[in-house]
Design an enzyme around this catalytic site. Structure first.
Site, PDB file in Angstrom:
ATOM      1  N   ARG A 278      -7.463 -20.111  37.042  1.00  7.23           N
ATOM      2  CA  ARG A 278      -7.439 -19.336  35.793  1.00  7.23           C
ATOM      3  C   ARG A 278      -8.391 -18.135  35.877  1.00  7.23           C
ATOM      4  NH1 ARG A 278     -10.934 -17.224  32.214  1.00  7.23           N
ATOM      5  NH2 ARG A 278     -12.189 -19.101  32.389  1.00  7.23           N
TER       6      ARG A 278
ATOM      7  N   CYS B 255     -13.217 -10.780  34.927  1.00  6.64           N
ATOM      8  CA  CYS B 255     -12.613 -10.826  33.595  1.00  6.64           C
ATOM      9  C   CYS B 255     -11.953  -9.482  33.316  1.00  6.64           C
ATOM     10  CB  CYS B 255     -13.696 -11.112  32.553  1.00  6.64           C
ATOM     11  SG  CYS B 255     -13.070 -10.921  30.872  1.00  6.64           S
TER      12      CYS B 255
ATOM     13  N   HIS C  25     -21.027 -16.027  37.059  1.00  7.97           N
ATOM     14  CA  HIS C  25     -20.386 -15.099  37.995  1.00  7.97           C
ATOM     15  C   HIS C  25     -21.458 -14.567  38.954  1.00  7.97           C
ATOM     16  CE1 HIS C  25     -16.250 -14.643  36.228  1.00  7.97           C
ATOM     17  NE2 HIS C  25     -16.864 -15.366  35.296  1.00  7.97           N
TER      18      HIS C  25
HETATM   19  C1  LIG Z   1     -14.496 -14.169  29.876  1.00 10.40           C
HETATM   20  C2  LIG Z   1     -13.059 -14.460  30.129  1.00 10.40           C
HETATM   21  O1  LIG Z   1     -12.626 -14.403  31.247  1.00 10.40           O
HETATM   22  S1  LIG Z   1     -12.091 -14.922  28.794  1.00 10.40           S
HETATM   23  C3  LIG Z   1     -10.433 -14.945  29.424  1.00 10.40           C
HETATM   24  C4  LIG Z   1      -9.790 -13.588  29.491  1.00 10.40           C
HETATM   25  N1  LIG Z   1      -9.456 -13.095  28.189  1.00 10.40           N
HETATM   26  C5  LIG Z   1      -8.341 -13.526  27.523  1.00 10.40           C
HETATM   27  O2  LIG Z   1      -7.540 -14.287  28.031  1.00 10.40           O
HETATM   28  C6  LIG Z   1      -8.179 -13.035  26.117  1.00 10.40           C
HETATM   29  C7  LIG Z   1      -6.872 -12.315  25.943  1.00 10.40           C
HETATM   30  N2  LIG Z   1      -6.742 -11.910  24.552  1.00 10.40           N
HETATM   31  C8  LIG Z   1      -5.620 -12.147  23.837  1.00 10.40           C
HETATM   32  O3  LIG Z   1      -4.673 -12.740  24.337  1.00 10.40           O
HETATM   33  C9  LIG Z   1      -5.583 -11.620  22.419  1.00 10.40           C
HETATM   34  O4  LIG Z   1      -6.757 -10.927  22.163  1.00 10.40           O
HETATM   35  C10 LIG Z   1      -5.457 -12.727  21.353  1.00 10.40           C
HETATM   36  C11 LIG Z   1      -4.092 -13.349  21.443  1.00 10.40           C
HETATM   37  C12 LIG Z   1      -6.535 -13.768  21.555  1.00 10.40           C
HETATM   38  C13 LIG Z   1      -5.652 -12.116  19.980  1.00 10.40           C
HETATM   39  O5  LIG Z   1      -4.967 -10.901  19.904  1.00 10.40           O
HETATM   40  P1  LIG Z   1      -4.540 -10.286  18.470  1.00 10.40           P
HETATM   41  O6  LIG Z   1      -3.907  -8.959  18.714  1.00 10.40           O
HETATM   42  O7  LIG Z   1      -5.686 -10.317  17.548  1.00 10.40           O
HETATM   43  O8  LIG Z   1      -3.495 -11.364  18.007  1.00 10.40           O
HETATM   44  P2  LIG Z   1      -2.297 -11.253  17.026  1.00 10.40           P
HETATM   45  O9  LIG Z   1      -2.155 -12.581  16.380  1.00 10.40           O
HETATM   46  O10 LIG Z   1      -2.419 -10.046  16.125  1.00 10.40           O
HETATM   47  O11 LIG Z   1      -1.038 -11.041  18.008  1.00 10.40           O
HETATM   48  C14 LIG Z   1      -0.894  -9.886  18.819  1.00 10.40           C
HETATM   49  C15 LIG Z   1       0.196 -10.136  19.839  1.00 10.40           C
HETATM   50  O12 LIG Z   1      -0.164 -11.217  20.720  1.00 10.40           O
HETATM   51  C16 LIG Z   1       0.747 -12.292  20.592  1.00 10.40           C
HETATM   52  N3  LIG Z   1      -0.017 -13.526  20.647  1.00 10.40           N
HETATM   53  C17 LIG Z   1      -0.983 -13.939  19.802  1.00 10.40           C
HETATM   54  N4  LIG Z   1      -1.459 -15.117  20.226  1.00 10.40           N
HETATM   55  C18 LIG Z   1      -0.792 -15.447  21.340  1.00 10.40           C
HETATM   56  C19 LIG Z   1      -0.855 -16.553  22.227  1.00 10.40           C
HETATM   57  N5  LIG Z   1      -1.712 -17.541  22.051  1.00 10.40           N
HETATM   58  N6  LIG Z   1      -0.040 -16.573  23.299  1.00 10.40           N
HETATM   59  C20 LIG Z   1       0.834 -15.562  23.509  1.00 10.40           C
HETATM   60  N7  LIG Z   1       0.940 -14.480  22.706  1.00 10.40           N
HETATM   61  C21 LIG Z   1       0.120 -14.431  21.626  1.00 10.40           C
HETATM   62  C22 LIG Z   1       1.443 -12.057  19.249  1.00 10.40           C
HETATM   63  O13 LIG Z   1       2.720 -12.624  19.233  1.00 10.40           O
HETATM   64  C23 LIG Z   1       1.511 -10.560  19.192  1.00 10.40           C
HETATM   65  O14 LIG Z   1       2.556 -10.116  20.041  1.00 10.40           O
HETATM   66  P3  LIG Z   1       3.338  -8.740  19.760  1.00 10.40           P
HETATM   67  O15 LIG Z   1       2.347  -7.635  19.984  1.00 10.40           O
HETATM   68  O16 LIG Z   1       4.428  -8.740  20.785  1.00 10.40           O
HETATM   69  O17 LIG Z   1       3.804  -8.818  18.343  1.00 10.40           O
HETATM   70  C1  LIG Z   2     -14.025 -18.055  29.568  1.00  5.47           C
HETATM   71  C2  LIG Z   2     -14.819 -17.572  30.721  1.00  5.47           C
HETATM   72  O1  LIG Z   2     -14.242 -17.274  31.744  1.00  5.47           O
HETATM   73  C3  LIG Z   2     -16.269 -17.533  30.603  1.00  5.47           C
HETATM   74  C4  LIG Z   2     -16.954 -16.300  31.145  1.00  5.47           C
HETATM   75  O2  LIG Z   2     -16.836 -15.962  32.323  1.00  5.47           O
HETATM   76  O3  LIG Z   2     -17.635 -15.664  30.358  1.00  5.47           O
END
Ligand SMILES: CC(=O)SCCNC(=O)CCNC(=O)[C@H](O)C(C)(C)COP(=O)(O)OP(=O)(O)OC[C@H]1O[C@@H](n2cnc3c(N)ncnc32)[C@H](O)[C@@H]1OP(=O)(O)O
Ligand SMILES: CC(=O)CC(=O)O
Length: 306
Positions: free
Chosen positions: A15, A241, A210
């Protein structure tokens, strides 16, 4: 120095490791990676996320991937879930035993990553956690940017502790503390964990560091003495990320395991097989893996790998 006799390693390569790859990785490669990780003895392998496929296209095949993984007693494939929609998708696979909700200790990062403030995210997670638990799932929590934010810089350990406590309070069995951009250094990491431990028992904490600045092993070492017994890592040091530009991969699982075994700490993992898994995915990605231990073993193939 007093260290725990045993540490549980949570593999996040499939992931966190792969979510930032530009080219879409064939699902067969993901399955082969996860199979190789299972063969090394890992029992918690984060397999994907149910997030917006526009935001993170690399994880769009998570449901299909889970369907291709054989069920194995004792082996879990947790997935990230940001909202109720993600939970519905996870439940529909019938394969998910554990999910993770993911928040941050930085307002700016929270907005860029999940499009809401810290407090909004906690409100959003509450029904996700309670519904997941009602369905018999285990729920983990993440706090990102615990030692620095790509947009805000310094992060207050008190905010990390507040978010970690909120996640524990809503029912997360464990909270993983993410140094998302790898800027932490050992004493800072230690002080941050001490601040969190004042609010969340150490048995409920994991480290997710990281290695962008090459500090991750030193940071882990500094925190082991506080009693943390769970470490997240990614084979071959995969990762980054999408919302933390310039951040490189997670600390390499091979390097963590080599260090722990060298300290007499049991992980239950087979280091030689981990190196094979790292070599397999590095070949598939067409680049050298980031694990220093795997590189050293490659250069001296007759050296013991346990
Ligand atoms: C530190 C790290 O590594 S963390 C991991 C990496 N980061 C991530 O994975 C976060 C990715 N972020 C996201 O996916 C988004 O920000 C969300 C879904 C969490 C929130 O986004 P928002 O725009 O606020 O959500 P909202 O409910 O308004 O929906 C926006 C769009 O996403 C879609 N959506 C919302 N939730 C989901 C979901 N869980 N799965 C798939 N699609 C989704 C909606 O259908 C909508 O689609 P559209 O544009 O085609 O109509
Ligand atoms: C969700 C995560 O992937 C955590 C991080 O790296 O901040």
């Amino acid at each position: 120095m007093t260290c725990p006799p045993k540490v549980r390693v949570v593999e996040v390569g499939p992931r966190d490791g792969l979510q930032n790859e530009k080219a879409i990785i064939p699902i067969g490669t993901k399955v082969a990676l996860i199979e190789a990780l299972v063969a090394s003895g890992l029992t918690s392998i984060e397999a994907g996320s149910f997030v917006s496929t526009k935001w993170v296209p690399q994880m769009a095949d998570t449901a299909e991937l889970l369907g291709l993984l054989p069920a194995r007693p004792g082996v879990r494939y947790p997935v990230l879930v940001p909202n109720l929609r993600g939970l519905e998708q996870a439940l529909a696979t019938c394969r998910v035993e554990e999910i993770a909700v993911f928040g941050a200790a930085s307002e700016a990062f929270s907005r860029r990553n999940i499009n809401c403030s810290i407090d909004e995210s906690l409100r959003r997670f509450e029904p996700v956690v309670s519904s997941a638990r009602e369905h018999g799932l285990r729920v983990r929590g993440y706090v990102s940017c615990v030692l620095g934010c790509p947009y805000e810089g310094e992060v207050d350990a008190a905010v990390v502790a507040r978010v970690a406590a909120a996640l524990t309070g809503m029912g997360c069995y464990e909270v993983s503390l993410g140094d998302t951009i790898g800027t932490g250094t050992p004493l800072k990491a230690r002080r941050m964990v001490e601040a969190v431990v004042a609010k969340v028992p150490v048995e409920h904490l994991a480290l997710h560091f990281h290695d962008t600045y090459g500090q991750a092993l030193a940071n882990i070492f500094a925190c082991l003495e506080l009693g943390v017994t769970v470490i997240d890592s990614a084979v071959a040091g995969l990762g980054g990320c999408p919302y933390a530009s310039g951040a490189t991969g997670n600390v390499a699982t091979e390097d963590v395991v080599y260090m722990l075994h060298g300290m007499g700490i049991d992980t239950g993992l087979d280091l030689a097989r981990l190196c094979e898994a790292g070599a397999m995915i590095s070949t598939a990605l067409g680049r050298a893996g980031a694990s220093r231990v795997a590189q050293a073993f490659h250069a001296a193939p007759n050296r013991r790998r346990d």
